[in-house]
Write a protein that holds these residues in place. Structure first.
Motif, PDB file in Angstrom:
ATOM      1  N   SER A   1      -0.392 -13.217  10.546  1.00  0.00           N
ATOM      2  CA  SER A   1      -1.560 -12.567   9.954  1.00  0.00           C
ATOM      3  C   SER A   1      -2.800 -13.463   9.993  1.00  0.00           C
ATOM      4  O   SER A   1      -3.928 -12.983  10.168  1.00  0.00           O
TER       5      SER A   1
ATOM      6  N   ALA B   1      -4.459  -7.698  10.041  1.00  0.00           N
ATOM      7  CA  ALA B   1      -4.061  -8.809   9.168  1.00  0.00           C
ATOM      8  C   ALA B   1      -3.625  -8.305   7.802  1.00  0.00           C
ATOM      9  O   ALA B   1      -2.623  -8.767   7.238  1.00  0.00           O
ATOM     10  N   LEU B   2      -4.333  -7.330   7.253  1.00  0.00           N
ATOM     11  CA  LEU B   2      -3.961  -6.782   5.940  1.00  0.00           C
ATOM     12  C   LEU B   2      -2.623  -6.043   6.010  1.00  0.00           C
ATOM     13  O   LEU B   2      -1.851  -6.066   5.046  1.00  0.00           O
TER      14      LEU B   2
ATOM     15  N   ASP C   1      -9.059  -6.139  13.729  1.00  0.00           N
ATOM     16  CA  ASP C   1      -8.235  -7.328  13.479  1.00  0.00           C
ATOM     17  C   ASP C   1      -8.038  -7.561  11.980  1.00  0.00           C
ATOM     18  O   ASP C   1      -6.947  -7.962  11.536  1.00  0.00           O
ATOM     19  N   SER C   2      -9.059  -7.316  11.170  1.00  0.00           N
ATOM     20  CA  SER C   2      -8.909  -7.482   9.718  1.00  0.00           C
ATOM     21  C   SER C   2      -7.889  -6.493   9.160  1.00  0.00           C
ATOM     22  O   SER C   2      -7.069  -6.842   8.305  1.00  0.00           O
TER      23      SER C   2
ATOM     24  N   SER D   1      -6.707 -12.569  11.255  1.00  0.00           N
ATOM     25  CA  SER D   1      -7.840 -12.720  10.351  1.00  0.00           C
ATOM     26  C   SER D   1      -8.890 -13.669  10.913  1.00  0.00           C
ATOM     27  O   SER D   1     -10.104 -13.398  10.847  1.00  0.00           O
TER      28      SER D   1
ATOM     29  N   ARG E   1      -5.409 -12.375   1.809  1.00  0.00           N
ATOM     30  CA  ARG E   1      -5.824 -10.974   1.655  1.00  0.00           C
ATOM     31  C   ARG E   1      -7.300 -10.876   1.284  1.00  0.00           C
ATOM     32  O   ARG E   1      -8.033 -10.013   1.772  1.00  0.00           O
TER      33      ARG E   1
ATOM     34  N   ARG F   1     -14.033 -10.147   5.307  1.00  0.00           N
ATOM     35  CA  ARG F   1     -14.454 -10.056   6.709  1.00  0.00           C
ATOM     36  C   ARG F   1     -14.583  -8.605   7.158  1.00  0.00           C
ATOM     37  O   ARG F   1     -15.535  -8.243   7.857  1.00  0.00           O
ATOM     38  N   ARG F   2     -13.645  -7.758   6.745  1.00  0.00           N
ATOM     39  CA  ARG F   2     -13.768  -6.345   7.115  1.00  0.00           C
ATOM     40  C   ARG F   2     -14.949  -5.694   6.396  1.00  0.00           C
ATOM     41  O   ARG F   2     -15.668  -4.875   6.978  1.00  0.00           O
TER      42      ARG F   2
ATOM     43  N   ARG G   1      -9.711 -13.022   1.999  1.00  0.00           N
ATOM     44  CA  ARG G   1     -10.526 -13.335   3.179  1.00  0.00           C
ATOM     45  C   ARG G   1     -10.602 -12.151   4.137  1.00  0.00           C
ATOM     46  O   ARG G   1     -11.666 -11.814   4.657  1.00  0.00           O
ATOM     47  N   ALA G   2      -9.450 -11.491   4.381  1.00  0.00           N
ATOM     48  CA  ALA G   2      -9.441 -10.356   5.304  1.00  0.00           C
ATOM     49  C   ALA G   2     -10.301  -9.212   4.781  1.00  0.00           C
ATOM     50  O   ALA G   2     -11.021  -8.551   5.535  1.00  0.00           O
TER      51      ALA G   2
END
Length: 402
Positions: free
Chosen positions: A302, A328-329, A324-325, A306, A343, A349-350, A345-346
């Motif tokens: 993951s 990762a989640l 991609d975010s 991220s 989580r 970013r999203r 951070r993802a």
């Protein structure tokens, strides 16, 4: 203060008006719809869609359907003619207030009548159920009574047949008792002596000795997570550890491509570290290539998805950053303390990618999800407040443009 919905659409025929209201991610159970002949309201917090209709409608023949992220309202016109517009523009605030209050009163009366009809229907069903149960119980009691009567008659017949043989057996037992009395007196004294000896023997019995002292060895299961063990989280923690173990051993690259790579380039962890160093230097293309190769080798990491989302965000590839975010989640499940920071951070970013695409509502959802993980983070609070201001400013500017 609710946010007014302005991105609705409507169509009409001579007899019907169809209004489509986007629900912006709201669940079906949280959508409140109120309508009357002159007023229409769709409320799903924090959004509000309110219409004072251009012409009266037949509310009893109108319908509303909610699903697939949209509310579809089919309104039946009272007069067969085309409307110039959906809303009234010449209505003052006092008139709107009266129309709104009348619509709310009619809606409350409708809810009350529906509640009363449901209660009457339930009472009728309960009455029918009780009567049916009582009828079955009476039939069962009647059946049991018949069985008891038949059993009594059978037992009476058996007793009458058994009585003569019983009298004869009693006479034989009396004769045997008379013969035993003479020999029984001689055995009484022997029995008394035996009981006295048994009592003396019981008094000489000693209690068992105490057990020797000893030590019990107790071992505790080692914890992988820093938080205390909770039974409600055991299954989620085990699933997360299983996914991490699977991520470390799955390699999905083709065999021919692996032969061309160096030994260190076949290690996803080494590629991730290389991508991190390139990202810190500002070489986002090199970091993107390193992360992409790591993903080809192992699609269960993951952190690589991220970090590649962060590269796409820096390079302006906003759709790929969102993709991609989201990946990762998906990999960061179940939600445990060990992956809380990843989580957050993802989500950030999203959310940033959504805001760059001017999808501020979706971006606000991600920032609020990150705030649930770190509610005291001042930076997240500030960014979320800025996004709310943008959304409210856009909602306030939309009626002025109309």
């Amino acid at each position: 203060m609710p946010l007014l919905v302005t991105d609705y659409s409507w169509t009409q025929t001579e007899t019907m008006v169809h209004v489509n209201v986007p629900l912006k991610g709201a669940k079906v159970g949280k959508v409140d719809i109120i309508s009357s002949d002159e007023y229409l309201k769709v409320h799903y917090p924090p959004f509000l869609f309110e219409v004072f209709l251009f012409e009266p409608i037949d509310n009893d023949r109108s319908t509303a359907k909610v699903g697939n992220g949209v509310a579809i309202l089919s309104l039946s016109k009272r007069t067969n003619q085309m409307w110039e517009q959906l809303m009234m523009t010449s209505c003052d605030k006092e008139t709107k207030k009266q129309i709104r209050q009348q619509a709310l009163l009619k809606h409350q009366e409708k809810l009350l009548s529906e509640s009363q009809s449901k209660a009457e229907k339930k009472r009728a069903e309960d009455t029918y159920l009780i009567e049916t149960m009582m009828k079955l119980e009476r039939e069962e009691a009647k059946k049991i009574r018949k069985m008891k009567d038949a059993e009594c008659e059978r037992t009476t017949a058996e007793l009458e047949a058994w009585q003569p043989s019983c009298n004869k057996t009693e006479e034989d037992e009396n004769k045997a008792k008379n013969n035993v009395k003479s020999s029984g007196s001689r055995n009484v004294e022997l029995n008394q002596r035996g009981s006295t000896a048994a009592k003396c023997k019981k008094q000489q019995v000693h209690p068992p000795a105490l057990r020797r002292p000893g030590n019990i060895q107790v071992t505790f299961t080692p914890r992988v997570f820093s938080t205390p063990l909770r039974e409600s989280k055991v299954q989620e923690e085990e699933e997360w550890l299983r996914k991490q173990a699977e991520a470390r051993r799955i390699l999905t690259a083709d065999a021919e491509e692996l032969k061309e790579l160096k030994d260190e380039e076949r290690n996803p962890d080494w590629l991730k570290d290389k991508g991190d160093k390139c990202f810190m230097k500002g070489d986002y293309l090199s970091a993107l290539n390193a992360y992409s190769l790591a993903i080809r080798l192992n699609r269960k990491m993951s952190a690589v998805f991220s970090n590649r989302a962060a590269c796409h965000l820096k390079l302006g590839n906003l759709d790929k950053a969102i993709e991609d975010s989201s990946q990762a989640l998906d990999l960061l499940t179940p939600h445990v303390a060990a992956n809380a920071e990843a989580r957050a951070r993802a989500h950030v970013r999203r959310g940033a990618a959504f805001c760059e695409l001017q999808l501020y509502v979706e971006g606000l959802w991600d920032y609020e999800a990150a705030l649930k993980i770190y509610p005291d983070d001042e930076s997240l609070q500030s960014d979320a407040q800025k996004i709310r201001g943008i959304i409210q400013g856009a909602a306030a500017a939309a009626p002025d443009k109309q």
